[in-house]
Design a protein around this motif. Sequence first.
Motif, PDB file in Angstrom:
ATOM      1  N   THR A  42      13.492  -2.513  49.446  1.00 26.01           N
ATOM      2  CA  THR A  42      12.601  -1.533  48.808  1.00 26.01           C
ATOM      3  C   THR A  42      11.441  -2.204  48.098  1.00 26.01           C
ATOM      4  O   THR A  42      10.548  -1.520  47.590  1.00 26.01           O
ATOM      5  CB  THR A  42      13.389  -0.685  47.800  1.00 26.01           C
ATOM      6  OG1 THR A  42      13.933  -1.539  46.774  1.00 26.01           O
ATOM      7  CG2 THR A  42      14.527   0.056  48.494  1.00 26.01           C
ATOM      8  N   THR A  43      11.428  -3.550  48.041  1.00 24.73           N
ATOM      9  CA  THR A  43      10.334  -4.283  47.384  1.00 24.73           C
ATOM     10  C   THR A  43       9.682  -5.221  48.392  1.00 24.73           C
ATOM     11  O   THR A  43      10.311  -5.693  49.334  1.00 24.73           O
ATOM     12  CB  THR A  43      10.862  -5.103  46.202  1.00 24.73           C
ATOM     13  OG1 THR A  43      11.746  -6.112  46.687  1.00 24.73           O
ATOM     14  CG2 THR A  43      11.604  -4.219  45.209  1.00 24.73           C
ATOM     15  N   GLU A  44       8.416  -5.509  48.178  1.00 23.86           N
ATOM     16  CA  GLU A  44       7.698  -6.411  49.085  1.00 23.86           C
ATOM     17  C   GLU A  44       8.265  -7.826  49.054  1.00 23.86           C
ATOM     18  O   GLU A  44       8.429  -8.440  50.126  1.00 23.86           O
ATOM     19  CB  GLU A  44       6.208  -6.433  48.731  1.00 23.86           C
ATOM     20  CG  GLU A  44       5.354  -7.332  49.609  1.00 23.86           C
ATOM     21  CD  GLU A  44       5.380  -6.927  51.076  1.00 23.86           C
ATOM     22  OE1 GLU A  44       4.970  -7.750  51.927  1.00 23.86           O
ATOM     23  OE2 GLU A  44       5.835  -5.806  51.400  1.00 23.86           O
ATOM     24  N   LEU A  48       9.740  -9.677  52.400  1.00 21.73           N
ATOM     25  CA  LEU A  48       9.250 -10.991  52.838  1.00 21.73           C
ATOM     26  C   LEU A  48      10.404 -11.985  52.999  1.00 21.73           C
ATOM     27  O   LEU A  48      10.422 -12.793  53.939  1.00 21.73           O
ATOM     28  CB  LEU A  48       8.223 -11.538  51.842  1.00 21.73           C
ATOM     29  CG  LEU A  48       6.841 -10.886  51.877  1.00 21.73           C
ATOM     30  CD1 LEU A  48       5.984 -11.404  50.719  1.00 21.73           C
ATOM     31  CD2 LEU A  48       6.151 -11.182  53.207  1.00 21.73           C
ATOM     32  N   TRP A  49      11.339 -11.932  52.067  1.00 13.38           N
ATOM     33  CA  TRP A  49      12.489 -12.857  52.157  1.00 13.38           C
ATOM     34  C   TRP A  49      13.306 -12.579  53.419  1.00 13.38           C
ATOM     35  O   TRP A  49      13.702 -13.506  54.133  1.00 13.38           O
ATOM     36  CB  TRP A  49      13.363 -12.691  50.907  1.00 13.38           C
ATOM     37  CG  TRP A  49      14.530 -13.635  50.896  1.00 13.38           C
ATOM     38  CD1 TRP A  49      14.552 -14.923  50.469  1.00 13.38           C
ATOM     39  CD2 TRP A  49      15.853 -13.329  51.367  1.00 13.38           C
ATOM     40  NE1 TRP A  49      15.795 -15.462  50.636  1.00 13.38           N
ATOM     41  CE2 TRP A  49      16.627 -14.510  51.185  1.00 13.38           C
ATOM     42  CE3 TRP A  49      16.456 -12.196  51.908  1.00 13.38           C
ATOM     43  CZ2 TRP A  49      17.963 -14.568  51.549  1.00 13.38           C
ATOM     44  CZ3 TRP A  49      17.785 -12.256  52.261  1.00 13.38           C
ATOM     45  CH2 TRP A  49      18.534 -13.441  52.079  1.00 13.38           C
ATOM     46  N   ILE A  50      13.552 -11.287  53.702  1.00 12.28           N
ATOM     47  CA  ILE A  50      14.307 -10.929  54.908  1.00 12.28           C
ATOM     48  C   ILE A  50      13.548 -11.350  56.161  1.00 12.28           C
ATOM     49  O   ILE A  50      14.119 -11.927  57.099  1.00 12.28           O
ATOM     50  CB  ILE A  50      14.592  -9.417  54.928  1.00 12.28           C
ATOM     51  CG1 ILE A  50      15.548  -9.044  53.781  1.00 12.28           C
ATOM     52  CG2 ILE A  50      15.190  -8.996  56.275  1.00 12.28           C
ATOM     53  CD1 ILE A  50      15.740  -7.558  53.610  1.00 12.28           C
ATOM     54  N   GLY A 446       7.966 -24.603  58.707  1.00 12.24           N
ATOM     55  CA  GLY A 446       6.611 -24.082  58.500  1.00 12.24           C
ATOM     56  C   GLY A 446       6.622 -22.609  58.168  1.00 12.24           C
ATOM     57  O   GLY A 446       5.883 -22.145  57.286  1.00 12.24           O
ATOM     58  N   ALA A 447       7.457 -21.837  58.879  1.00 11.35           N
ATOM     59  CA  ALA A 447       7.557 -20.411  58.583  1.00 11.35           C
ATOM     60  C   ALA A 447       8.083 -20.195  57.176  1.00 11.35           C
ATOM     61  O   ALA A 447       7.611 -19.308  56.438  1.00 11.35           O
ATOM     62  CB  ALA A 447       8.461 -19.733  59.602  1.00 11.35           C
ATOM     63  N   GLY A 448       9.065 -21.022  56.784  1.00 13.07           N
ATOM     64  CA  GLY A 448       9.595 -20.899  55.427  1.00 13.07           C
ATOM     65  C   GLY A 448       8.549 -21.191  54.371  1.00 13.07           C
ATOM     66  O   GLY A 448       8.457 -20.484  53.347  1.00 13.07           O
ATOM     67  N   VAL A 449       7.748 -22.216  54.585  1.00 18.80           N
ATOM     68  CA  VAL A 449       6.673 -22.559  53.636  1.00 18.80           C
ATOM     69  C   VAL A 449       5.658 -21.432  53.560  1.00 18.80           C
ATOM     70  O   VAL A 449       5.197 -21.044  52.478  1.00 18.80           O
ATOM     71  CB  VAL A 449       6.005 -23.887  54.053  1.00 18.80           C
ATOM     72  CG1 VAL A 449       4.740 -24.126  53.231  1.00 18.80           C
ATOM     73  CG2 VAL A 449       6.967 -25.046  53.883  1.00 18.80           C
ATOM     74  N   GLY A 450       5.290 -20.889  54.732  1.00 15.16           N
ATOM     75  CA  GLY A 450       4.308 -19.814  54.748  1.00 15.16           C
ATOM     76  C   GLY A 450       4.793 -18.588  54.008  1.00 15.16           C
ATOM     77  O   GLY A 450       4.033 -17.970  53.246  1.00 15.16           O
ATOM     78  N   ILE A 451       6.049 -18.208  54.202  1.00 16.23           N
ATOM     79  CA  ILE A 451       6.596 -17.042  53.511  1.00 16.23           C
ATOM     80  C   ILE A 451       6.742 -17.313  52.016  1.00 16.23           C
ATOM     81  O   ILE A 451       6.473 -16.444  51.169  1.00 16.23           O
ATOM     82  CB  ILE A 451       7.949 -16.647  54.124  1.00 16.23           C
ATOM     83  CG1 ILE A 451       7.775 -16.183  55.584  1.00 16.23           C
ATOM     84  CG2 ILE A 451       8.631 -15.564  53.303  1.00 16.23           C
ATOM     85  CD1 ILE A 451       6.969 -14.922  55.746  1.00 16.23           C
ATOM     86  N   ARG A 454       3.640 -16.706  50.059  1.00 17.33           N
ATOM     87  CA  ARG A 454       3.418 -15.277  49.752  1.00 17.33           C
ATOM     88  C   ARG A 454       4.353 -14.806  48.645  1.00 17.33           C
ATOM     89  O   ARG A 454       3.924 -14.036  47.775  1.00 17.33           O
ATOM     90  CB  ARG A 454       3.681 -14.448  51.033  1.00 17.33           C
ATOM     91  CG  ARG A 454       2.619 -14.587  52.078  1.00 17.33           C
ATOM     92  CD  ARG A 454       1.382 -13.737  51.742  1.00 17.33           C
ATOM     93  NE  ARG A 454       1.702 -12.317  51.796  1.00 17.33           N
ATOM     94  CZ  ARG A 454       1.660 -11.483  50.776  1.00 17.33           C
ATOM     95  NH1 ARG A 454       1.302 -11.918  49.579  1.00 17.33           N
ATOM     96  NH2 ARG A 454       1.967 -10.201  50.902  1.00 17.33           N
ATOM     97  N   LEU A 455       5.584 -15.301  48.665  1.00 14.31           N
ATOM     98  CA  LEU A 455       6.515 -14.894  47.612  1.00 14.31           C
ATOM     99  C   LEU A 455       6.053 -15.373  46.251  1.00 14.31           C
ATOM    100  O   LEU A 455       6.298 -14.714  45.221  1.00 14.31           O
ATOM    101  CB  LEU A 455       7.907 -15.446  47.919  1.00 14.31           C
ATOM    102  CG  LEU A 455       8.696 -14.733  49.030  1.00 14.31           C
ATOM    103  CD1 LEU A 455       9.956 -15.521  49.355  1.00 14.31           C
ATOM    104  CD2 LEU A 455       9.041 -13.316  48.612  1.00 14.31           C
ATOM    105  N   ALA A 456       5.418 -16.537  46.224  1.00 17.97           N
ATOM    106  CA  ALA A 456       4.967 -17.105  44.948  1.00 17.97           C
ATOM    107  C   ALA A 456       3.930 -16.218  44.269  1.00 17.97           C
ATOM    108  O   ALA A 456       3.763 -16.270  43.043  1.00 17.97           O
ATOM    109  CB  ALA A 456       4.391 -18.511  45.180  1.00 17.97           C
TER     110      ALA A 456
END
Length: 459
Positions: A42-44, A48-50, A446-451, A454-456
């Motif tokens: 329910t949250t952005e 993003l984590w999922i 790389g995908a983990g760093v990119g996500i 955004r989470l930061a």
Amino acid sequence: MANPPNVREPETRESAARVAAQRPGTHRSWAETREQLRAAATTEPGRLWIIGTVVALLLVAFGGVTAWEISDRSAAASDVVNRSQPLSADAASIYRSLADADTAAASGFLAGGQEPLDVRKRYDTDIATASRLLVKAAANTTGSAESAQQIATLNEQLPLYNGLVEQARANNRQGFPVGGAYLRFANQKMSTSLLPAAQKLYEAETGRLYDDYDQADTWPYAATALGLVALGGLVWVQRRNYLRTNRVFNHGLLAATAASTVVLLWLVVGHAVASSDLSTSRTHGQESLKVLNDARISSLQARANENLTLVARGAVLNDKGKDLYEASFTKEMASLSDQLGAAVKLADDSTGKAPVTKAKDDMAVWQERHTAARKTDDSGDYDGALTQVLGAKGSTGECFDQVDQALDSAIAHEQHEFTTAASDGRGALTGLPLGAAVLAVLAAAGAGVGISRRLAEYR
């Protein structure tokens, strides 16, 4: 006053969590996880984590499946080059050595009591070669019941055949007519026991070779599908990121996309090249070798039957009342003609066609000389016919030797063609399993760093 009715407390997230906490550990953990995922969705940041977790798992699965499937294809390609084709070639050599030994035995017998030294040496070399290759085949054909059975038959029957030939020689040296009977019995054992067993061994090993070809050539569908899904997921994530933030590039996701693209292209191109090279080695190498080996065996059997025609002197007839060995000679020469024609079509260059064409020309001369020798023998001139068959110059033996040498040259050329193409096919897959695994891990990172970047922004 009546007791008030029981009022059930409304179900809320807090009460559900409290009920779940009272359940056994496994159910409680699953309920808690489900509630956490539902809340995260329910949250952005939760979404993003999922998304990041799913994409990372997809990329790791892509790398793992690619490494597994290509390792399997690479192992099969290595088996083609290092195991199954050499075993198939050895089985063909066993057949050729046995057929040549039978031809040499008949030639030595026709030469009289004093067998020529070179003919005796040829016979001994053929028997030694067949024995050595049988030992090698027995050590390398593990897991094949058919091959083991035929090797056992050959090991059992070869000493018996050799003993019959020695009996024929001993009687021939003393001028006893029974020597011819021993030689015909030896040829019968070769024709009905040894050569059929060698043929079945050759077919079994060639069948294993084609199984390895099919395994190496099978397209890696699972890896390709996972690669497309992973790339599609990365493109979707970056488009979603752009629509929500108006940022064109996310360096981590871009790096993951680049690494995944490299793996997918490497997979598709590498396997396509390997498949093409292996197909070339099969069509212009192995298939040509099979036809040439069959042609050489036909020429050897034709020569043995030609010699035995003079040994038997018409004493052995087939079910049609004709000379058995002359009829067999005619049949083998017809097979030789067909096989040489097929070999010319399969040869893909002038170097491969030239010796086969020469063999065809020599075979035509052989047939002409054989016809002349039969007329001489039928007219009652046995010694004249013997000279036409065994003589050094102008004999059918000279033609046979030329055909055999031409086929030997053609086989050597096609073996080189096979080895080159098959080795190139195996080489096209070298490094791909390890490279795919490493690049997939880097893509997931790389995908983990990119996500995480955004989470930061939500902290």
